[in-house]
Design a protein around this motif. Sequence first.
Motif, PDB file in Angstrom:
ATOM      1  N   ILE A 130     -29.023  27.572 -46.180  1.00 48.26           N
ATOM      2  CA  ILE A 130     -28.416  28.124 -44.938  1.00 48.26           C
ATOM      3  C   ILE A 130     -28.513  29.435 -45.441  1.00 48.26           C
ATOM      4  CG2 ILE A 130     -26.584  28.395 -43.399  1.00 48.26           C
ATOM      5  CD1 ILE A 130     -25.659  25.891 -44.042  1.00 48.26           C
ATOM      6  N   SER A 131     -27.927  29.936 -46.508  1.00 46.49           N
ATOM      7  CA  SER A 131     -27.796  31.505 -46.739  1.00 46.49           C
ATOM      8  C   SER A 131     -29.075  31.971 -47.233  1.00 46.49           C
ATOM      9  CB  SER A 131     -26.792  31.310 -48.025  1.00 46.49           C
ATOM     10  OG  SER A 131     -27.334  31.127 -49.062  1.00 46.49           O
ATOM     11  N   ARG A 184     -29.151  33.017 -37.195  1.00 42.22           N
ATOM     12  CA  ARG A 184     -28.239  31.956 -37.225  1.00 42.22           C
ATOM     13  C   ARG A 184     -29.189  30.649 -37.393  1.00 42.22           C
ATOM     14  NH1 ARG A 184     -22.685  31.143 -38.115  1.00 42.22           N
ATOM     15  NH2 ARG A 184     -22.105  29.109 -37.353  1.00 42.22           N
ATOM     16  N   LEU A 185     -28.888  29.735 -38.462  1.00 39.54           N
ATOM     17  CA  LEU A 185     -29.661  28.751 -38.611  1.00 39.54           C
ATOM     18  C   LEU A 185     -28.569  27.247 -38.063  1.00 39.54           C
ATOM     19  CD1 LEU A 185     -32.165  27.245 -39.796  1.00 39.54           C
ATOM     20  CD2 LEU A 185     -30.757  26.916 -42.105  1.00 39.54           C
ATOM     21  N   ASN A 186     -29.204  26.367 -37.240  1.00 38.82           N
ATOM     22  CA  ASN A 186     -28.692  25.182 -36.931  1.00 38.82           C
ATOM     23  C   ASN A 186     -29.109  24.214 -37.942  1.00 38.82           C
ATOM     24  OD1 ASN A 186     -28.078  22.743 -35.401  1.00 38.82           O
ATOM     25  ND2 ASN A 186     -27.967  23.822 -33.603  1.00 38.82           N
ATOM     26  N   VAL A 187     -28.284  23.658 -38.556  1.00 37.20           N
ATOM     27  CA  VAL A 187     -28.745  22.791 -39.502  1.00 37.20           C
ATOM     28  C   VAL A 187     -28.887  21.315 -39.050  1.00 37.20           C
ATOM     29  CG1 VAL A 187     -28.036  21.779 -41.639  1.00 37.20           C
ATOM     30  CG2 VAL A 187     -27.153  23.979 -41.199  1.00 37.20           C
ATOM     31  N   THR A 188     -28.392  21.030 -37.975  1.00 39.84           N
ATOM     32  CA  THR A 188     -28.643  19.767 -37.358  1.00 39.84           C
ATOM     33  C   THR A 188     -30.116  19.456 -36.820  1.00 39.84           C
ATOM     34  OG1 THR A 188     -26.395  19.759 -36.824  1.00 39.84           O
ATOM     35  CG2 THR A 188     -27.701  17.875 -35.710  1.00 39.84           C
ATOM     36  N   LEU A 233     -19.919  28.350 -48.323  1.00 41.44           N
ATOM     37  CA  LEU A 233     -20.759  29.509 -48.594  1.00 41.44           C
ATOM     38  C   LEU A 233     -19.662  30.765 -49.075  1.00 41.44           C
ATOM     39  CD1 LEU A 233     -23.442  29.603 -45.907  1.00 41.44           C
ATOM     40  CD2 LEU A 233     -23.785  29.569 -48.081  1.00 41.44           C
ATOM     41  N   GLU A 283     -31.117  32.471 -43.713  1.00 41.90           N
ATOM     42  CA  GLU A 283     -30.482  33.518 -43.048  1.00 41.90           C
ATOM     43  C   GLU A 283     -30.405  34.759 -43.591  1.00 41.90           C
ATOM     44  OE1 GLU A 283     -26.604  32.340 -41.825  1.00 41.90           O
ATOM     45  OE2 GLU A 283     -27.351  30.970 -40.449  1.00 41.90           O
ATOM     46  N   VAL A 335     -26.496  23.324 -48.500  1.00 41.72           N
ATOM     47  CA  VAL A 335     -25.819  24.566 -48.261  1.00 41.72           C
ATOM     48  C   VAL A 335     -26.655  25.952 -48.481  1.00 41.72           C
ATOM     49  CG1 VAL A 335     -24.276  24.420 -50.117  1.00 41.72           C
ATOM     50  CG2 VAL A 335     -23.503  25.691 -48.252  1.00 41.72           C
ATOM     51  N   GLN A 358     -20.898  22.523 -43.790  1.00 42.41           N
ATOM     52  CA  GLN A 358     -21.549  23.178 -45.113  1.00 42.41           C
ATOM     53  C   GLN A 358     -21.384  24.595 -45.323  1.00 42.41           C
ATOM     54  OE1 GLN A 358     -25.901  22.055 -45.245  1.00 42.41           O
ATOM     55  NE2 GLN A 358     -25.317  19.816 -45.383  1.00 42.41           N
ATOM     56  N   ARG A 359     -21.164  25.291 -44.051  1.00 41.15           N
ATOM     57  CA  ARG A 359     -21.001  26.935 -44.448  1.00 41.15           C
ATOM     58  C   ARG A 359     -19.620  27.144 -44.983  1.00 41.15           C
ATOM     59  NH1 ARG A 359     -24.290  29.926 -41.115  1.00 41.15           N
ATOM     60  NH2 ARG A 359     -25.765  28.649 -39.746  1.00 41.15           N
ATOM     61  N   ASP A 385     -23.466  19.447 -38.569  1.00 37.90           N
ATOM     62  CA  ASP A 385     -23.690  19.207 -39.820  1.00 37.90           C
ATOM     63  C   ASP A 385     -23.549  20.811 -40.572  1.00 37.90           C
ATOM     64  OD1 ASP A 385     -24.292  16.984 -39.125  1.00 37.90           O
ATOM     65  OD2 ASP A 385     -26.340  17.099 -39.245  1.00 37.90           O
ATOM     66  N   HIS A 443     -32.351  21.504 -46.740  1.00 38.25           N
ATOM     67  CA  HIS A 443     -31.545  20.185 -47.416  1.00 38.25           C
ATOM     68  C   HIS A 443     -29.978  20.728 -47.683  1.00 38.25           C
ATOM     69  CE1 HIS A 443     -35.427  18.460 -47.851  1.00 38.25           C
ATOM     70  NE2 HIS A 443     -35.830  19.416 -48.583  1.00 38.25           N
ATOM     71  N   ASP A 471     -23.819  22.154 -33.847  1.00 34.60           N
ATOM     72  CA  ASP A 471     -24.372  22.283 -35.245  1.00 34.60           C
ATOM     73  C   ASP A 471     -23.324  21.613 -35.837  1.00 34.60           C
ATOM     74  OD1 ASP A 471     -25.767  22.337 -37.589  1.00 34.60           O
ATOM     75  OD2 ASP A 471     -25.736  24.436 -37.673  1.00 34.60           O
TER      76      ASP A 471
END
Lengths: 51, 721
Positions: free
Chosen positions: B49-50, B66-70, A43, B53, B46, A39-40, A35, B44, A33
């Motif tokens: 993601i939070s 756990r999120l895989n953004v790709t 956070l 999750e 950042v 971005q993480r 990408d 879309h 991952d």
Amino acid sequence: MDILLYMIPIALLLGFIAVLAFSWALKSGQYDDLDGASQRVLLDDDVEKPE
Amino acid sequence: MEQRDADNLSSQRRTLSALEGFNALVQTDASGVHTLKVYVDGIHCVGCISIVESTVQALGESIEARLNVTSSILSMKWQGHATFAQEAAQALQEQGYSVRPVMLESENTELKFLILCMGVAGFAMGNVMLISVGLWITDAETMGASMRLFLHWVSALIAVPTLLFSGRPFYMSALKAISHGRTNMDIPITVGLFLTVTMSFFETLTHGEHVYFDSAVMLMFFLLVGRVLDMKTKSSANESARNLQTLLDGFARVVEKGKVKSIPLTQVKKGATLRVPMGERFPLDGTLLSDAIEVDTSIITGESLPVSFKADEKVYGGMLNLGDSVEITVTHTHDEGALHRMAELVSSSSTVRSRYTRLADKVSRAYTPVVHFLALLAFVFWVGVGLPWQQALLISITVLIITCPCALGLSVPVVHVRAIGQLMKKGIFMKQGDALERLAHIDTILFDKTGTLTVPRLSTALCDNVLSLLASVASHSRHPLSGAIVRAYTGELQIVKNISETAGRGVEGVVNGKVIKLGSASFVGAKKSASGMWTKIGNDEAFPLTFDEGLLPNVKMQIQILKDKGYDVVLLTGDYKKAAEKISKELCINVVYSQQKPTDKMKVLESYQNDNKQVLMVGDGLNDAAVLTHAHASLTPASASDLARTQADGVYVSEGIAAVAETLRIARRSQKLIRGNIALSALYNVVAVPIAFAGFITPLIAAVSMSASSLVVTLNALRLK
């Protein structure tokens, strides 16, 4: 120049460890991952603020 | 009010029953740990993601998410009840993310393998160079022959295992080509790599000076970097083809004996009755049992305006039901359905592009036998003259190395990199270098209509005050008709509060204390139930908005430019005949195909290809994806659907189609430069090979002549503007 007899094997060993570390990282899914990883970092950590 | 509450309640129940299906997909291991992977739509930024999750984690303790953004896949792990899956899906939907089951997940092992090979070659290159710098800056007299031998042995220790490990992608590709009786660039690369390393190894054994471990490892590393980048583009394209199939919920609501059951799409049989609620996509192809007032058919026809269907008419899986809940009889199972076929077309590997022989491969076809024959000739000649065979072999291998595909291998990619860079400055993003080669041969251009040549235009005359209110609200929506309203207003937008959008229904917001609603008749609360877009401002009476289509700026001029340059221009659209003919008359396009479904569009493309036409497709819709994939080359505007963007060779940012002519110009120009480069590297070989043949090459001459030839082709490429 005898120092090279020590330094080159040490350099090779370090390089080899780096290759092992890289292949471990690849196998444990750290390149799955790309990408998300970029971005993480933006956070916030879940750290409680001191009162 | 009561009615509305009841509606809400029933809609909640409906979603709950649909999400039950997730419980069945949960996998549980021996220690009672449940795992589930789901696609999450709408990731879309950042923030997503939070939100995703933490939403799942907040549902209980010791839940891993756990999120895989790709790939947009969320992996969840928890203990306790398996039905937690449904709760999690529900919670995510409440946050505005739609959740779909993962039907086909493939691990991209090929890409991982290439990255591993590249990584190992990279580490090896760093270490070999460390030693080579020492070898280059001094000579055997200064450092002593034994020290030089030691450094050579260390280089061999690094290079030989690396060659065996990281070179595998080339060897496999070369072997495959040979076993099919073809040649490709990987064959000279493989032979060159092996001979370089083998010769260097024997030179090291015999305390000689012709040691080129560093060049072999470096060449391999650079070539692998190129392969990895290429593979990444390809795999992201395949990913979205798979996503196309999961565009549907993954579940269908089957009506059986008066009860509604949610079952996976793949298990629905022909003849079953399905219920499709408002705002959801038809899961499968079928015939309507009652009238459907409004259907968004854009996935199949590419048209943005909703269409109404009557009972017994055929609907296709993937179309969006904007009206009331309807029922259909399934006519095709999942595997036979239109959407599935479309996804198959897109991901099918036998495209024109994969059959296309790149110029570099064509050159290697001529080059490989000649060079290998010359090397053999050198060996035979020198043995015949009476030289010991070891020395003769050394000369013949030097011939191979000096002609090594360095300059030739570079002559195509440097021009591609330059051309892609130039196009990027103009807002045109090409994904692959070979696309430029294919673009240079184009003679026919197929244009999609809506979104490519035209955009919806607001045709209702409104006073500025009203328009300002509507445009302010519409600017918060991504619907194509909202875009038309925003374009119609040139003034400054106002601040909108409490904005909320319901997919497939409408958008509402508060401006200056007035509630503004834009959307379907039922959404805005119009008294009549009619199709089209309606609006309601404050407590005023709701009224409909009408749209027609307008040409994008300069389209007419650009079409004329393309025709003047000798390209055949064709209009290929899913829209009705009347609309298509109106636009084609305006643009003076003589050949028009209208009412074309995605499979029909493919047939049109094939008929052109059967006439040996080289076709460029320019289109933006999901329905164009298959043609974009299979055409000789393809371009798509940046506003296109995700699938179109991943399938096209290039994406352009500018409005209108000015990018098409520009891309074609640069492609033709770059093709000329590539031919020049190949001629230059051939010239280099004509000079260098006789010297190598005569046995006059020293490591220094080899290094200088190889870099000089690479430099010349690079400088030549920079002439592209």
